[in-house]
Design a protein around this motif. Structure first.
Motif, PDB file in Angstrom:
ATOM      1  N   LEU A   1       0.837  -1.196   0.000  1.00  0.00           N
ATOM      2  CA  LEU A   1       0.000   0.000   0.000  1.00  0.00           C
ATOM      3  C   LEU A   1       0.876   1.252   0.000  1.00  0.00           C
ATOM      4  O   LEU A   1       2.016   1.228   0.485  1.00  0.00           O
ATOM      5  N   PRO A   2       0.358   2.357  -0.521  1.00  0.00           N
ATOM      6  CA  PRO A   2       1.103   3.626  -0.443  1.00  0.00           C
ATOM      7  C   PRO A   2       1.252   4.085   1.001  1.00  0.00           C
ATOM      8  O   PRO A   2       0.520   3.649   1.905  1.00  0.00           O
TER       9      PRO A   2
ATOM     10  N   SER B   1      -4.572   3.283  -4.659  1.00  0.00           N
ATOM     11  CA  SER B   1      -3.457   2.368  -4.415  1.00  0.00           C
ATOM     12  C   SER B   1      -3.069   1.630  -5.685  1.00  0.00           C
ATOM     13  O   SER B   1      -1.869   1.449  -5.972  1.00  0.00           O
ATOM     14  N   ALA B   2      -4.057   1.193  -6.464  1.00  0.00           N
ATOM     15  CA  ALA B   2      -3.760   0.485  -7.712  1.00  0.00           C
ATOM     16  C   ALA B   2      -3.060   1.412  -8.706  1.00  0.00           C
ATOM     17  O   ALA B   2      -2.087   1.021  -9.373  1.00  0.00           O
TER      18      ALA B   2
ATOM     19  N   PRO C   1       8.422  -7.088  -4.334  1.00  0.00           N
ATOM     20  CA  PRO C   1       7.847  -5.742  -4.140  1.00  0.00           C
ATOM     21  C   PRO C   1       8.221  -5.090  -2.817  1.00  0.00           C
ATOM     22  O   PRO C   1       7.618  -4.112  -2.422  1.00  0.00           O
ATOM     23  N   ARG C   2       9.199  -5.656  -2.103  1.00  0.00           N
ATOM     24  CA  ARG C   2       9.592  -5.080  -0.825  1.00  0.00           C
ATOM     25  C   ARG C   2      10.063  -3.640  -0.985  1.00  0.00           C
ATOM     26  O   ARG C   2       9.862  -2.811  -0.094  1.00  0.00           O
ATOM     27  N   ILE C   3      10.639  -3.306  -2.126  1.00  0.00           N
ATOM     28  CA  ILE C   3      11.146  -1.954  -2.348  1.00  0.00           C
ATOM     29  C   ILE C   3      10.031  -0.923  -2.307  1.00  0.00           C
ATOM     30  O   ILE C   3      10.258   0.252  -1.996  1.00  0.00           O
ATOM     31  N   LEU C   4       8.791  -1.345  -2.584  1.00  0.00           N
ATOM     32  CA  LEU C   4       7.663  -0.402  -2.589  1.00  0.00           C
ATOM     33  C   LEU C   4       7.219  -0.008  -1.189  1.00  0.00           C
ATOM     34  O   LEU C   4       6.540   1.008  -1.020  1.00  0.00           O
ATOM     35  N   VAL C   5       7.590  -0.816  -0.191  1.00  0.00           N
ATOM     36  CA  VAL C   5       7.221  -0.493   1.195  1.00  0.00           C
ATOM     37  C   VAL C   5       8.467  -0.296   2.061  1.00  0.00           C
ATOM     38  O   VAL C   5       8.378  -0.297   3.289  1.00  0.00           O
ATOM     39  N   HIS C   6       9.618  -0.160   1.427  1.00  0.00           N
ATOM     40  CA  HIS C   6      10.854   0.028   2.180  1.00  0.00           C
ATOM     41  C   HIS C   6      10.790   1.344   2.958  1.00  0.00           C
ATOM     42  O   HIS C   6      10.465   2.407   2.412  1.00  0.00           O
TER      43      HIS C   6
ATOM     44  N   TRP D   1       6.630   8.193  -1.704  1.00  0.00           N
ATOM     45  CA  TRP D   1       7.649   7.199  -2.035  1.00  0.00           C
ATOM     46  C   TRP D   1       8.670   7.773  -3.010  1.00  0.00           C
ATOM     47  O   TRP D   1       8.312   8.336  -4.053  1.00  0.00           O
ATOM     48  N   ASN D   2       9.967   7.651  -2.635  1.00  0.00           N
ATOM     49  CA  ASN D   2      11.095   8.064  -3.484  1.00  0.00           C
ATOM     50  C   ASN D   2      10.926   9.499  -3.979  1.00  0.00           C
ATOM     51  O   ASN D   2      11.111   9.795  -5.152  1.00  0.00           O
TER      52      ASN D   2
END
Length: 770
Positions: free
Chosen positions: A374-375, A415-416, A463-468, A493-494
């Motif tokens: 999720l964002p 989120s999508a 997809p761990r990088i999306l919630v890092h 994010w980023n």
């Protein structure tokens, strides 16, 4: 010849035929030129040169001289007045005024320093409130100088506030170090000890000790005077002399205490007068500002800010002329106060709105499945619906939690869309790497696709990088005009696009790991996490034949940077057989249990644990407190009440397991040593034999058990561990029994005899690493 030519009393000069009278003395006056002066040499003509014209100086307009005061010189007629009238006038002055007046002329000094003017000094001293009477050992002018003048009596330095009342001296700090000394130094100068009770002393100049208030320094000058005076007397007169000096000194000390009280009270009264003057000026400024329309703002602001203003804290009455000078500055000051107040109120309202925003986000996350991608809360804050609520300019508008409830459907839709945008951004990063244009969306989920975090510098998969967590951390260098991200303590994010890059070195290490495991290089991360195999590292630090061997899960091994040589191995990684996998897995469980028991000092910024009820993320210690306080669970348990977050640190999920290898010993020698140990009762062991293993344990704990990885000793190719093993701990189905005493070998060792390990193949020189 004519008569003129023959006349002896007449002659002509230069063709002048007129008769000349005889010369007299008056004709040789110094004031007139004489024709009979000696002829001097002609002077040289001066060389004529052109003189440069000097620049005219600018005319400085001098200000007109100040007008003399109207009363200057009026005291010159004071002698016309009767003496009693003069004394009456002087009696209304203060002692310091009389002292300064006596230095203006000899006549005034003669009057004021005479004994008949004592009444004038007493009247002037009565004008000072609570001033003690003049002591018996000082005259009125001396007393006035000691009390009111502020110069040092030794070096005449100005603004000296230290008064040694017992010595009747005012002394600066520089002179205090030389004119006052410890009594032990006076004893060295042959000052009798009996004089210590009558020599003036002080605590003012004591420094460099633990208890400076207990020390005293004595007047060197007075000690020398008393010593010389005492030495002039015989022994019979010294006793009476000392008795009289002691009574005088007691009176001096008593008067000194009164002077200290007077000085302290005078300072207090002076401070009170200054405070009253400042308060009066402050009230005057408030009245002026209120008349200009700043009354409401003054009621809201802190009075301290106004009273400490440089134009307000002056202890003087506010006149109209003074107000005209400071009016513009005070108006600018009030405008600045109003602007800061509005900003502070806005920040307070923004903080409360952001708190409601985070609460809404927590409720939304709790309603989603475990480990959902999720964002972050800052990403949701960029939604137009929610941003409009956060940035509502109407600060008086009431905002509640229901205002942020825009519906789960809209949030899932956002989120999508967010996931699709971030996947595209990651794909662009892949295409800028060594993979080039061949990178596709399917490659994101591969086990060899690893991204580098700029903050923590560890390889992170998809997809761990999306919630890092590092990608959502607030960076103060990033601009935040609306101040929303600062209040949320998070960022989208980023943000900035420079926190995530492709990890080339980890990508190559992952390919070698898959090659060592004989797996497809296109295998996905999910399949690898499901299998989660162990890998052995053959680098020079982890694998030393006859010394150390290291095992870890595949994900942890990819984070490890190998340091290998071609001296003993031919490739960096190796596969772990089933028997050794079972053994290492049991030891990994012990290590994980130890890590979870330790305090998580280094996890505060990462927060590797997640509540299984409300899905919040925190450290282990904080998570257990949260579960107990919010969910009423006493003694929360891992994997029941909380678990690892999808972005948990790899060192917490997959620690290293080290194997210490010892040399092989013959069976007969091993049996002989065991028999000798049992005979001497130095060790007691329980041995259980299986087709593949022989296990011997002792309950002693080695110091290596406190390290971050479990350590094992291997004899030949057998295994002995210093990790604490309880009687209920089973390794490969073997139950260990505690011994009664530890032997001379490693404490708490476990000996296992597995088959020989095959040598790996490959060329490590082709492995690239960062």
């Amino acid at each position: 010849m004519s008569s003129q030519e023959t006349s002896p009393s007449a002659f002509t000069l230069d063709g002048d035929e007129s008769e000349l009278t005889p010369l007299t003395d008056s004709d040789f006056s110094d004031s007139e030129d004489s024709d009979f002066m000696l002829v001097s040499r002609p002077t040289k003509k001066r060389r004529i040169t052109k003189v440069k014209e000097k620049k005219k100086k600018k005319e400085v307009v001098k200000p007109p001289p100040k007008k003399l005061r109207a009363f200057r010189g009026v005291l010159k007629d004071i002698w016309v007045l009767p003496l009693d009238v003069t004394y009456e006038i002087f009696g209304h002055l203060k002692p310091l005024d009389l002292l300064q007046l006596s230095r203006t002329s000899k006549s005034l000094r003669e009057i004021l320093m005479s004994r008949s003017s004592v009444s004038v000094w007493m009247s002037a001293r009565a004008n000072i409130e609570a001033l003690p009477d003049c002591p018996f050992d000082m005259s009125e002018p001396e007393y006035a100088s000691l009390v009111f003048e502020t110069h040092c009596h030794y070096c005449f330095a100005n603004n000296v506030q230290t008064v040694i009342w017992e010595a009747r001296m005012r002394c600066c700090k520089r002179c205090g170090g030389t004119m006052y000394t410890h009594w032990v130094n006076l004893v060295k100068e042959k000052v009798p000890d009996v004089l210590q009770s009558i020599v003036p002393s002080t605590h003012e100049f004591t420094t460099g000790t633990v208890y400076p208030h207990t020390e005293k320094k004595y007047s060197l000058e007075q000690a020398v005077v008393l010593t010389v005076e005492m030495a002039r007397m015989d022994e019979e007169s010294q006793a009476l002399w000392f008795w009289n000096k002691k009574k005088e000194y007691d009176r001096i000390v008593e008067h000194a205490e009164l002077c200290r009280e007077f000085l302290s009270g005078r300072h207090t009264r002076r401070n009170r007068e200054l405070e009253d003057a400042r308060l009066k000026r402050t009230n005057s400024v408030i009245e002026k500002l209120t008349a200009l329309g700043w009354g409401e703002e003054i009621e809201k602001m802190s009075k301290y800010r106004l009273t400490e203003h440089k134009h307000v804290k002056i202890p003087k009455d506010l006149t109209e002329r003074a107000w005209q000078k400071i009016e513009a500055d005070m108006i600018a000051f009030m405008q600045d106060v109003r602007e800061k107040r509005l900003v502070k109120e806005k920040n307070k309202i923004m903080t409360s709105r952001c708190a409601l925003m985070k609460q809404m986000y927590a409720n939304f996350v709790a309603s989603q499945p475990m480990h959902s991608i999720l964002p972050g809360v800052a990403d949701f804050a960029t939604m137009p619906e929610l941003r409009a609520i956060l940035e509502n300019p109407d600060l008086d508008a009431t905002v509640t939690l229901e205002d942020f409830d825009i519906g789960a459907e809209k949030m899932l839709e956002f989120s999508a869309k967010w996931r699709e945008e971030k996947d595209k951004a990651l794909l662009d990063i892949l295409r800028q790497s060594s993979l080039g244009s061949m990178a596709s969306k399917e490659m994101l989920s591969r086990a060899t696709t690893l991204f580098n975090c700029k903050t923590c510098s560890v390889p992170v998969s998809y997809p761990r990088i999306l919630v890092h967590t590092c990608n959502f951390t607030r960076n103060v260098e990033m601009p935040d005009p609306s101040n929303i991200f600062e209040r949320l303590r998070a960022e989208p994010w980023n943000l900035g696009g420079d926190r995530v890059s492709f990890h080339e070195a980890a990508h190559k290490r992952a390919k070698y790991v898959l090659k060592a495991l004989s797996l497809d290089p296109e295998i996905s991360v999910d399949d690898m996490n499901e299998a989660n195999p162990f890998v052995e590292c053959y680098c020079a630090l982890c694998y030393r034949p006859g010394a150390v061997r290291t095992f870890a899960r595949w994900g942890r091994m990819i984070e490890h940077t190998p340091r290998y040589t071609t001296a003993h191995v031919s490739r960096p990684y190796g596969v772990v057989d089933a028997r050794r996998t079972a053994l290492v897995k049991k030891l990994e469980i012990l290590e994980l249990s130890k890590l979870r028991r330790e305090h998580d000092w280094d996890d505060y910024s990462h927060r590797s644990y997640c509540c299984m009820t409300c899905k919040i993320r925190d450290t282990r210690h904080s998570m257990e407190k949260h579960i107990t306080a919010e969910h009423g669970v006493v003694g929360p348990r891992f994997d029941t009440d909380y678990t690892y977050h999808i972005d948990a640190k790899m060192r917490l999920r997959a620690p290293f397991v080290n194997l210490k290898i010892a040399a092989k010993t013959p069976k007969n020698a091993e049996a002989g040593s065991s028999t000798a140990a049992a005979a001497t009762n130095t060790t007691a062991t329980a041995t259980t034999t299986t087709p593949a293993t022989t296990t011997t344990t002792t309950p002693a704990v080695d110091s290596a058990a406190s390290s971050s990885s479990s350590s094992i000793e291997v004899q030949g190719d057998s295994i002995a561990t210093p990790v604490v093993l309880t009687p209920s701990t089973s390794l490969d189905g073997v139950v260990s029994q505690p011994s009664e005493a530890s032997g001379s070998g490693d404490a708490g060792s476990t000996v296992v005899s597995p088959p020989d390990t095959p040598q790996p193949e490959g060329n490590p020189s082709t492995v690239a690493d960062s």
